[in-house]
Design an enzyme around this catalytic site. Structure first.
Site, PDB file in Angstrom:
ATOM      1  N   ARG A  39       0.811  -1.230   0.000  1.00 34.02           N
ATOM      2  CA  ARG A  39       0.000   0.000   0.000  1.00 34.02           C
ATOM      3  C   ARG A  39       0.840   1.274   0.000  1.00 34.02           C
ATOM      4  O   ARG A  39       0.398   2.328   0.471  1.00 34.02           O
ATOM      5  CB  ARG A  39      -0.987  -0.002   1.163  1.00 34.02           C
ATOM      6  CG  ARG A  39      -1.956  -1.192   1.092  1.00 34.02           C
ATOM      7  CD  ARG A  39      -3.244  -0.917   1.829  1.00 34.02           C
ATOM      8  NE  ARG A  39      -4.113  -2.087   1.779  1.00 34.02           N
ATOM      9  CZ  ARG A  39      -4.115  -3.075   2.668  1.00 34.02           C
ATOM     10  NH1 ARG A  39      -3.308  -3.023   3.696  1.00 34.02           N
ATOM     11  NH2 ARG A  39      -4.933  -4.096   2.542  1.00 34.02           N
ATOM     12  N   LYS A  81       2.108  11.318 -12.163  1.00 38.95           N
ATOM     13  CA  LYS A  81       1.406  10.235 -12.854  1.00 38.95           C
ATOM     14  C   LYS A  81       2.287   8.990 -12.846  1.00 38.95           C
ATOM     15  O   LYS A  81       3.453   9.038 -13.208  1.00 38.95           O
ATOM     16  CB  LYS A  81       1.099  10.634 -14.297  1.00 38.95           C
ATOM     17  CG  LYS A  81      -0.027  11.656 -14.399  1.00 38.95           C
ATOM     18  CD  LYS A  81      -0.495  11.826 -15.841  1.00 38.95           C
ATOM     19  CE  LYS A  81      -1.731  12.735 -15.904  1.00 38.95           C
ATOM     20  NZ  LYS A  81      -2.190  12.942 -17.279  1.00 38.95           N
ATOM     21  N   GLU A 110       8.360  16.865 -26.673  1.00 40.83           N
ATOM     22  CA  GLU A 110       7.567  17.327 -25.516  1.00 40.83           C
ATOM     23  C   GLU A 110       7.951  18.759 -25.138  1.00 40.83           C
ATOM     24  O   GLU A 110       7.111  19.535 -24.686  1.00 40.83           O
ATOM     25  CB  GLU A 110       7.779  16.408 -24.299  1.00 40.83           C
ATOM     26  CG  GLU A 110       7.133  15.033 -24.395  1.00 40.83           C
ATOM     27  CD  GLU A 110       5.609  15.047 -24.210  1.00 40.83           C
ATOM     28  OE1 GLU A 110       5.024  16.109 -23.934  1.00 40.83           O
ATOM     29  OE2 GLU A 110       4.999  13.969 -24.369  1.00 40.83           O
ATOM     30  N   LYS A 132       5.876  22.855 -17.201  1.00 38.96           N
ATOM     31  CA  LYS A 132       5.005  21.738 -16.848  1.00 38.96           C
ATOM     32  C   LYS A 132       4.576  21.841 -15.390  1.00 38.96           C
ATOM     33  O   LYS A 132       3.416  21.604 -15.044  1.00 38.96           O
ATOM     34  CB  LYS A 132       5.700  20.392 -17.105  1.00 38.96           C
ATOM     35  CG  LYS A 132       4.868  19.221 -16.572  1.00 38.96           C
ATOM     36  CD  LYS A 132       4.869  17.985 -17.378  1.00 38.96           C
ATOM     37  CE  LYS A 132       3.805  17.043 -16.851  1.00 38.96           C
ATOM     38  NZ  LYS A 132       4.011  15.653 -17.175  1.00 38.96           N
ATOM     39  N   GLU A 171      -6.224  17.079 -12.973  1.00 38.35           N
ATOM     40  CA  GLU A 171      -6.675  17.187 -14.357  1.00 38.35           C
ATOM     41  C   GLU A 171      -8.167  17.446 -14.495  1.00 38.35           C
ATOM     42  O   GLU A 171      -8.876  16.762 -15.220  1.00 38.35           O
ATOM     43  CB  GLU A 171      -6.251  15.924 -15.145  1.00 38.35           C
ATOM     44  CG  GLU A 171      -6.305  16.149 -16.654  1.00 38.35           C
ATOM     45  CD  GLU A 171      -5.516  15.117 -17.456  1.00 38.35           C
ATOM     46  OE1 GLU A 171      -4.494  14.613 -16.980  1.00 38.35           O
ATOM     47  OE2 GLU A 171      -5.935  14.831 -18.576  1.00 38.35           O
ATOM     48  N   ARG A 180      -4.860  21.360 -16.732  1.00 37.70           N
ATOM     49  CA  ARG A 180      -3.840  20.350 -17.006  1.00 37.70           C
ATOM     50  C   ARG A 180      -4.058  19.623 -18.324  1.00 37.70           C
ATOM     51  O   ARG A 180      -3.133  19.086 -18.919  1.00 37.70           O
ATOM     52  CB  ARG A 180      -3.791  19.340 -15.852  1.00 37.70           C
ATOM     53  CG  ARG A 180      -2.661  18.342 -15.977  1.00 37.70           C
ATOM     54  CD  ARG A 180      -2.468  17.564 -14.685  1.00 37.70           C
ATOM     55  NE  ARG A 180      -1.460  16.524 -14.832  1.00 37.70           N
ATOM     56  CZ  ARG A 180      -0.923  15.869 -13.818  1.00 37.70           C
ATOM     57  NH1 ARG A 180      -1.291  16.173 -12.578  1.00 37.70           N
ATOM     58  NH2 ARG A 180      -0.026  14.943 -14.012  1.00 37.70           N
ATOM     59  N   ASN A 211      -2.115  17.603 -22.898  1.00 35.49           N
ATOM     60  CA  ASN A 211      -2.466  16.537 -23.843  1.00 35.49           C
ATOM     61  C   ASN A 211      -2.413  16.996 -25.297  1.00 35.49           C
ATOM     62  O   ASN A 211      -2.743  16.213 -26.199  1.00 35.49           O
ATOM     63  CB  ASN A 211      -3.877  16.001 -23.543  1.00 35.49           C
ATOM     64  CG  ASN A 211      -3.934  15.332 -22.197  1.00 35.49           C
ATOM     65  OD1 ASN A 211      -2.965  14.709 -21.771  1.00 35.49           O
ATOM     66  ND2 ASN A 211      -5.054  15.482 -21.507  1.00 35.49           N
ATOM     67  N   HIS A 242      -1.479  14.667 -28.042  1.00 34.32           N
ATOM     68  CA  HIS A 242      -1.473  13.322 -27.459  1.00 34.32           C
ATOM     69  C   HIS A 242      -2.732  12.534 -27.759  1.00 34.32           C
ATOM     70  O   HIS A 242      -2.722  11.312 -27.689  1.00 34.32           O
ATOM     71  CB  HIS A 242      -1.268  13.397 -25.949  1.00 34.32           C
ATOM     72  CG  HIS A 242       0.157  13.654 -25.561  1.00 34.32           C
ATOM     73  ND1 HIS A 242       0.822  14.810 -25.931  1.00 34.32           N
ATOM     74  CD2 HIS A 242       1.065  12.909 -24.871  1.00 34.32           C
ATOM     75  CE1 HIS A 242       2.062  14.771 -25.454  1.00 34.32           C
ATOM     76  NE2 HIS A 242       2.245  13.630 -24.810  1.00 34.32           N
ATOM     77  N   HIS A 246      -1.289   9.423 -29.031  1.00 33.41           N
ATOM     78  CA  HIS A 246      -1.361   8.166 -28.280  1.00 33.41           C
ATOM     79  C   HIS A 246      -1.945   7.041 -29.125  1.00 33.41           C
ATOM     80  O   HIS A 246      -1.477   5.916 -29.096  1.00 33.41           O
ATOM     81  CB  HIS A 246      -2.220   8.344 -27.028  1.00 33.41           C
ATOM     82  CG  HIS A 246      -1.408   8.599 -25.801  1.00 33.41           C
ATOM     83  ND1 HIS A 246      -1.976   8.984 -24.615  1.00 33.41           N
ATOM     84  CD2 HIS A 246      -0.080   8.518 -25.571  1.00 33.41           C
ATOM     85  CE1 HIS A 246      -1.031   9.147 -23.713  1.00 33.41           C
ATOM     86  NE2 HIS A 246       0.129   8.873 -24.262  1.00 33.41           N
ATOM     87  N   HIS A 281       7.706   7.699 -28.541  1.00 40.77           N
ATOM     88  CA  HIS A 281       6.609   8.546 -28.059  1.00 40.77           C
ATOM     89  C   HIS A 281       6.640   9.935 -28.703  1.00 40.77           C
ATOM     90  O   HIS A 281       5.629  10.419 -29.224  1.00 40.77           O
ATOM     91  CB  HIS A 281       6.673   8.663 -26.534  1.00 40.77           C
ATOM     92  CG  HIS A 281       5.626   9.556 -25.954  1.00 40.77           C
ATOM     93  ND1 HIS A 281       4.290   9.229 -25.954  1.00 40.77           N
ATOM     94  CD2 HIS A 281       5.700  10.794 -25.389  1.00 40.77           C
ATOM     95  CE1 HIS A 281       3.588  10.208 -25.401  1.00 40.77           C
ATOM     96  NE2 HIS A 281       4.421  11.168 -25.038  1.00 40.77           N
TER      97      HIS A 281
END
Lengths: 354, 354
Positions: free
Chosen positions: A115, A137, A179, A215, A225, A229, A233, A236, A240, A257
């Site tokens: 945990r 993230k 990026e 960022k 988000e 935020r 994206n 993306h 993605h 990426h």
């Protein structure tokens, strides 16, 4: 360079970073120290880290295979079991030394082992330094679906140390650079202009620092988000889907990426021309910048169909709607834009005909 | 019964619970509703829930196999994939309808799917009602090691509805009752006495309510288990090791959780006699209560050795030390007690000779 304070932790840079890490390890008295590496960072980066720390600490090293195709639950199980077998307990520390796969997966493993144990990220790719270093993230892919499984959780600290970039191939550096260009597009036209002048990747310290600042500013204003935020994206949503499709496809070479989102940013700039009043000049500027710097592909009609069907799985989609971040001008994004169905095809046609 | 307010959510009881659930579903406007069940709760509990909600909602049902042996990452992957295939998004809700395996695993799956979606727990076993209903612990087992993988995260609400107990076997009810007895031992001697008078399990509404109150009081004072919350581990340090060992062993029949911790509570009461001044009378009271009500086993010397070697994997152990919660009197626990090696064997001998 001064440290940058994020949510509950700080990003430390270069020569400062090692000293701060040593102080932290002394103060915290962790029961055991673990380092997660992949085959590449074990060879290229781990010896550097060890020598900078003058071999003063006993680390247990856990290794995974490199590459996005290993960013999955099965690799997590391997790391959880290794931690368990090596007697990791709740007071242990995991240092993630690697690119985004290692820091995203390692952060998720640490956040869920017993945990939650403490972790520190030392990104070793340009992409991970400017992208994964702030925001909390963590996560892994589920089949072809990127980052479907994960949590938001903060590391103890992040160390951005540019000497780890020295062993990186040009193609990898270029991927991370995409990026940084994105950070310019969504927040800072002057930064975008200055990045366009960079033709080699010899001294990136200041541009990396600037990207982390951008960022971090965005993430701190909207940690979960809800709104702002989402601008991160940009490129993306389609990027993605393109990355996922190329990863699974047997006909195409895998895209990095940054290469995938570079295409995504061209396509979404085209959508911006039609939906959010991006100027022709700005579209041309964005298109030529990415098209000249990044791997070009040809999308067949069936490629396009498959990519669009992957879109609906993007985790940012809610109630079946697909929300895009588009640009009003360079530096000024607009969130929550829906795309008329026919525009997708037009955007791919625009790209194919460049 | 009045709702009990926990960390960031509330526990609602019986006839209130359905009305509050309906109101919540109306207010929140989730994009999609999912229910996680196991084979048993699909048959016994899902029709009851549907009829109480007058079939007003469209639920997608996801089913897993019942039993602790399925509380693992492989089952999580099945549920993550089902959510993904059924187009769950970040605004979806997962309702976990089942015992501790369903609520612990479902809570973990929801907390990690697309970095976290909302979930509601409807515990259907006595154990899950009094134990898993508050505290925010989610997770699954890693091989024989219980709850090694998980996060602390809170549901939207918990509904404790005693009509779901009606289809439960006596042995299952008795297992949950062990956790209620534990709540008496660690916090409330009068509650312990009152529970000892219960010989059938016909109307448990008030004792369940009292148990949730006790657990919630403890959890709210120490949400991340820095100190006080450790008292909930009474009987569990040895109990978990016994449960894990019996789960893996081919020679022994599997023990239910409550049956294993009942033995753990006898053993740890014996340790308390020697280390924290528990009286002979209290030891006798605890021993006879559990020994008369729960499945008895005989531990061979190799059983004992294997159980003790599993102890070191217990996730609460730090720096290789094993910390026990023992009792000073009934109702007064003492945390962070270390056990001299020879006492373990004595405790098992005491149990074997009862």
């Amino acid at each position: 360079m001064e440290s940058i304070t994020s949510a509950s932790y700080a990003v430390h840079f270069n020569h400062n970073a090692y000293a701060i890490l040593e102080q932290h390890l002394t103060e915290k008295n962790y029961s055991k120290l673990f380092i997660l590496v992949d085959t590449n960072t074990r060879r290229d980066c781990l010896p550097v880290l060890m020598s900078r720390l003058q071999d003063k600490y006993d680390f247990e090293v856990i290794e995974i295979e490199p590459g996005e195709e290993n960013k999955n639950i099965s690799t997590c199980t391997h790391v959880w079991e290794a931690l368990s077998n090596l007697d990791a307990d709740r007071k242990s520390l995991l240092i993630n030394l690697g690119g985004g796969v290692v820091t995203d997966l390692g952060g998720f493993v640490a956040s869920t082992f017993k945990r939650g144990i403490a972790f520190i990220n030392i990104p070793t790719t340009l992409l991970a330094m400017v992208d994964a270093s702030v925001g909390g993230k963590t996560g892994v892919d589920l089949g072809p679906l990127k980052n479907q499984i994960g949590v938001i959780n903060q590391p103890e600290m992040v160390l951005v140390i540019s000497e780890y970039l020295e062993t990186l191939e040009k193609r990898q550096l270029n991927s991370g650079f995409a990026e940084m260009l994105k950070h310019g597009l969504i927040q800072d036209a002057a930064y975008w202009k200055s990045l366009k002048l960079i033709t080699d990747f010899v001294d990136l310290d200041q541009p990396i620092y600037d990207s982390v600042i951008i960022k971090n500013k965005v993430v701190l204003q909207d940690p979960t988000e809800q709104g702002l935020r989402k601008i991160l994206n940009y490129g993306h949503t389609l990027g993605h889907a393109i990355e996922s499709y190329f990863l699974e496809s047997t006909e195409h070479e895998t895209l990095l990426h940054g290469e995938a989102i570079a295409i995504g940013m061209i396509l979404e700039a085209y959508l911006s021309l039609h939906l959010t009043n991006l100027s022709e000049e700005a579209l041309e500027d964005i298109t030529s910048t990415f098209f000249n710097r990044y791997k070009r592909v040809k999308f067949s009609p069936s490629d396009i169909q498959n990519i669009l069907s992957l879109l609906k799985f993007d985790k940012k989609n809610s109630h079946g709607n697909i929300n895009f971040v588009l640009l009003h001008t360079i530096g000024k994004p607009v969130i929550d834009i829906k795309i008329p169905e026919n525009l997708y095809q037009q955007a791919f046609t625009y790209y194919n005909e460049l």
